[in-house]
Design a protein around this motif. Structure first.
Motif, PDB file in Angstrom:
ATOM      1  N   ALA A   1       6.116 -25.648  16.938  1.00 31.81           N
ATOM      2  CA  ALA A   1       6.180 -27.006  17.479  1.00 31.81           C
ATOM      3  C   ALA A   1       7.509 -27.681  17.142  1.00 31.81           C
ATOM      4  O   ALA A   1       8.088 -28.396  17.972  1.00 31.81           O
ATOM      5  N   VAL A   2       8.014 -27.470  15.935  1.00 28.99           N
ATOM      6  CA  VAL A   2       9.296 -28.062  15.537  1.00 28.99           C
ATOM      7  C   VAL A   2      10.425 -27.481  16.384  1.00 28.99           C
ATOM      8  O   VAL A   2      11.314 -28.215  16.844  1.00 28.99           O
ATOM      9  N   ILE A   3      10.386 -26.174  16.618  1.00 29.01           N
ATOM     10  CA  ILE A   3      11.406 -25.538  17.467  1.00 29.01           C
ATOM     11  C   ILE A   3      11.362 -26.140  18.872  1.00 29.01           C
ATOM     12  O   ILE A   3      12.392 -26.438  19.478  1.00 29.01           O
ATOM     13  N   GLY A   4      10.151 -26.326  19.403  1.00 27.28           N
ATOM     14  CA  GLY A   4       9.988 -26.917  20.724  1.00 27.28           C
ATOM     15  C   GLY A   4      10.532 -28.328  20.796  1.00 27.28           C
ATOM     16  O   GLY A   4      11.183 -28.712  21.776  1.00 27.28           O
ATOM     17  N   MET A   5      10.287 -29.115  19.762  1.00 22.07           N
ATOM     18  CA  MET A   5      10.773 -30.493  19.755  1.00 22.07           C
ATOM     19  C   MET A   5      12.298 -30.533  19.765  1.00 22.07           C
ATOM     20  O   MET A   5      12.909 -31.337  20.502  1.00 22.07           O
ATOM     21  N   LEU A   6      12.934 -29.692  18.990  1.00 18.98           N
ATOM     22  CA  LEU A   6      14.395 -29.668  18.952  1.00 18.98           C
ATOM     23  C   LEU A   6      14.975 -29.279  20.308  1.00 18.98           C
ATOM     24  O   LEU A   6      15.953 -29.876  20.778  1.00 18.98           O
ATOM     25  N   ALA A   7      14.367 -28.278  20.948  1.00 18.21           N
ATOM     26  CA  ALA A   7      14.856 -27.847  22.261  1.00 18.21           C
ATOM     27  C   ALA A   7      14.680 -28.943  23.300  1.00 18.21           C
ATOM     28  O   ALA A   7      15.564 -29.175  24.145  1.00 18.21           O
ATOM     29  N   ASN A   8      13.557 -29.654  23.261  1.00 22.48           N
ATOM     30  CA  ASN A   8      13.320 -30.739  24.211  1.00 22.48           C
ATOM     31  C   ASN A   8      14.293 -31.885  23.999  1.00 22.48           C
ATOM     32  O   ASN A   8      14.739 -32.523  24.962  1.00 22.48           O
ATOM     33  N   ALA A   9      14.624 -32.151  22.747  1.00 25.50           N
ATOM     34  CA  ALA A   9      15.584 -33.219  22.453  1.00 25.50           C
ATOM     35  C   ALA A   9      16.952 -32.889  23.057  1.00 25.50           C
ATOM     36  O   ALA A   9      17.625 -33.760  23.625  1.00 25.50           O
ATOM     37  N   VAL A  10      17.355 -31.635  22.970  1.00 29.27           N
ATOM     38  CA  VAL A  10      18.632 -31.219  23.549  1.00 29.27           C
ATOM     39  C   VAL A  10      18.593 -31.356  25.073  1.00 29.27           C
ATOM     40  O   VAL A  10      19.541 -31.848  25.695  1.00 29.27           O
ATOM     41  N   SER A  11      17.481 -30.934  25.701  1.00 27.90           N
ATOM     42  CA  SER A  11      17.354 -31.022  27.157  1.00 27.90           C
ATOM     43  C   SER A  11      17.398 -32.474  27.624  1.00 27.90           C
ATOM     44  O   SER A  11      18.037 -32.790  28.632  1.00 27.90           O
ATOM     45  N   MET A  12      16.713 -33.362  26.909  1.00 26.11           N
ATOM     46  CA  MET A  12      16.740 -34.780  27.274  1.00 26.11           C
ATOM     47  C   MET A  12      18.149 -35.342  27.192  1.00 26.11           C
ATOM     48  O   MET A  12      18.576 -36.110  28.057  1.00 26.11           O
ATOM     49  N   TRP A  13      18.875 -34.955  26.183  1.00 26.62           N
ATOM     50  CA  TRP A  13      20.252 -35.436  26.027  1.00 26.62           C
ATOM     51  C   TRP A  13      21.117 -34.956  27.188  1.00 26.62           C
ATOM     52  O   TRP A  13      21.932 -35.708  27.721  1.00 26.62           O
ATOM     53  N   LEU A  14      20.910 -33.719  27.615  1.00 25.49           N
ATOM     54  CA  LEU A  14      21.692 -33.170  28.718  1.00 25.49           C
ATOM     55  C   LEU A  14      21.421 -33.905  30.033  1.00 25.49           C
ATOM     56  O   LEU A  14      22.322 -34.119  30.838  1.00 25.49           O
ATOM     57  N   LEU A  15      20.148 -34.293  30.259  1.00 20.50           N
ATOM     58  CA  LEU A  15      19.759 -34.884  31.538  1.00 20.50           C
ATOM     59  C   LEU A  15      19.807 -36.413  31.549  1.00 20.50           C
ATOM     60  O   LEU A  15      19.578 -37.022  32.587  1.00 20.50           O
ATOM     61  N   SER A  16      20.098 -37.030  30.403  1.00 25.17           N
ATOM     62  CA  SER A  16      19.964 -38.485  30.280  1.00 25.17           C
ATOM     63  C   SER A  16      20.848 -39.254  31.256  1.00 25.17           C
ATOM     64  O   SER A  16      20.436 -40.283  31.801  1.00 25.17           O
ATOM     65  N   ALA A  17      22.065 -38.782  31.514  1.00 22.00           N
ATOM     66  CA  ALA A  17      22.965 -39.508  32.412  1.00 22.00           C
ATOM     67  C   ALA A  17      22.595 -39.278  33.874  1.00 22.00           C
ATOM     68  O   ALA A  17      22.518 -40.222  34.668  1.00 22.00           O
ATOM     69  N   ALA A  18      22.327 -38.023  34.238  1.00 25.72           N
ATOM     70  CA  ALA A  18      22.056 -37.690  35.639  1.00 25.72           C
ATOM     71  C   ALA A  18      20.756 -38.309  36.139  1.00 25.72           C
ATOM     72  O   ALA A  18      20.637 -38.641  37.319  1.00 25.72           O
ATOM     73  N   GLN A  19      19.770 -38.508  35.263  1.00 20.86           N
ATOM     74  CA  GLN A  19      18.482 -39.027  35.714  1.00 20.86           C
ATOM     75  C   GLN A  19      18.552 -40.476  36.184  1.00 20.86           C
ATOM     76  O   GLN A  19      17.661 -40.957  36.867  1.00 20.86           O
ATOM     77  N   LYS A  20      19.640 -41.168  35.869  1.00 21.86           N
ATOM     78  CA  LYS A  20      19.775 -42.554  36.284  1.00 21.86           C
ATOM     79  C   LYS A  20      20.134 -42.685  37.761  1.00 21.86           C
ATOM     80  O   LYS A  20      19.967 -43.755  38.344  1.00 21.86           O
TER      81      LYS A  20
END
Length: 306
Positions: free
Chosen positions: A129-148
């Motif tokens: 679960a911790v590994i999954g959370m870290l990976a999701n945090a990275v993905s959110m950071w990558l998509l944060s600008a484009a999703q706007k």
């Protein structure tokens, strides 16, 4: 008369497609890790989070396909191009979310009602679960600008956000199991993940239907636009106003503008048109606008001969 400025890039740019591809690789990898971890640990919550990850992978694949299709240029048949492909991709994402919610909820309730001899390996569940959370945090950071600026990227972004929260629920459940041995925490976490999906799906569906219904973009008031346009010298009235969006970040505007006949007689229509288009672009972020300039009273003549 109209301008020919292109709509904002959204996910049609190669840079955003690259971010989606990186996010897809991360999500797919963690999904496999979670599936293996769920099988080895016996965790329903981890399996639910893995299923959600699978949905995210599908959503990102859909987003990539839609971005490629949306990047195709306009032609004589599809004069606005293929930007609506993003909207249909987002619609598919929302449907997948709803189906997933139902499946996870049924499984979670079933395990609470009849837990049987279920044993969950808390430590392994926690690590995955911790590994999954870290990976999701990275993905959110990558998509944060484009999703706007893209409804489809926003769909993928929301799913990754849901995974991040889902991983947090799994971590909490794992900690409870490790420290107290209370196994129902796993099923409760899976139900929380299911409950979290519903409002996200509804929010995405609402935005998709708003675009398909050609409603005015959220936060854009037609009355305010009309007021802005009427302050320009020579403008008598603004009517038959239509505002809609091809996809998130790509609004379109059309209107009939009744002007003082002197504007047309003196050849000032081109200047006025430029001023009106600049007003929309600067104050309302509308890059594609279409105006029909007509002498004041022309609309009344149209009504008389209708």
């Amino acid at each position: 008369m109209h301008d020919h400025a292109p709509a904002p890039g959204g996910i049609r740019g190669a840079g955003n497609r690259r971010l989606l591809a990186i996010s897809l690789a991360l999500t797919a990898t963690i999904m496999v890790v979670q599936v293996i971890g769920a099988i080895l640990s016996g965790s329903l919550a981890l399996l639910a989070d893995a299923a959600h990850m699978f949905t995210d992978s599908s959503a990102l694949v859909i987003a990539l396909i839609a971005s490629i299709v949306a990047a195709r240029p306009a032609d004589d048949r599809r004069t606005f191009g293929y930007q609506r492909a993003e909207v249909f991709g987002a619609l598919i994402n929302a449907i997948i979310l709803i189906v997933l919610m139902v499946v996870v909820a049924v499984q979670g309730v079933g395990r609470l009602i009849d837990p049987g001899d279920t044993e969950v390996a808390g430590p392994l569940m926690l690590i995955v679960a911790v590994i999954g959370m870290l990976a999701n945090a990275v993905s959110m950071w990558l998509l944060s600008a484009a999703q706007k600026t893209s409804i489809n990227v926003r769909g993928a972004y929301l799913e990754v956000m849901g995974d991040l929260i889902g991983s947090a629920f799994v971590i909490i459940a794992a900690v409870v199991i490790v420290t107290t041995g209370w196994m129902p925490a796993d099923a409760i976490a899976s139900l929380l993940i299911a409950a979290m999906i519903l409002p996200r799906a509804i929010s995405l569906l609402r935005e998709v239907f708003s675009v398909l219904a050609e409603s005015a973009p959220k936060g854009m008031a037609v009355s305010e636009i009309r007021t802005h346009l009427k302050v320009y010298d020579g403008v008598v009235d603004v009517h038959d106003v239509h505002v809609w969006q091809l996809t998130r970040g790509a609004p379109v505007f059309t209107a009939h503008v009744a002007v003082d006949p002197a504007v047309l007689a003196q050849g000032r229509s081109a200047q006025l048109l430029q001023e009106l288009q600049s007003c929309l672009a600067d104050h309302f972020d509308v890059e594609h606008s279409t105006f029909q300039l007509e002498p004041a009273g022309h609309d009344e003549c149209e009504a008389t001969h209708a």
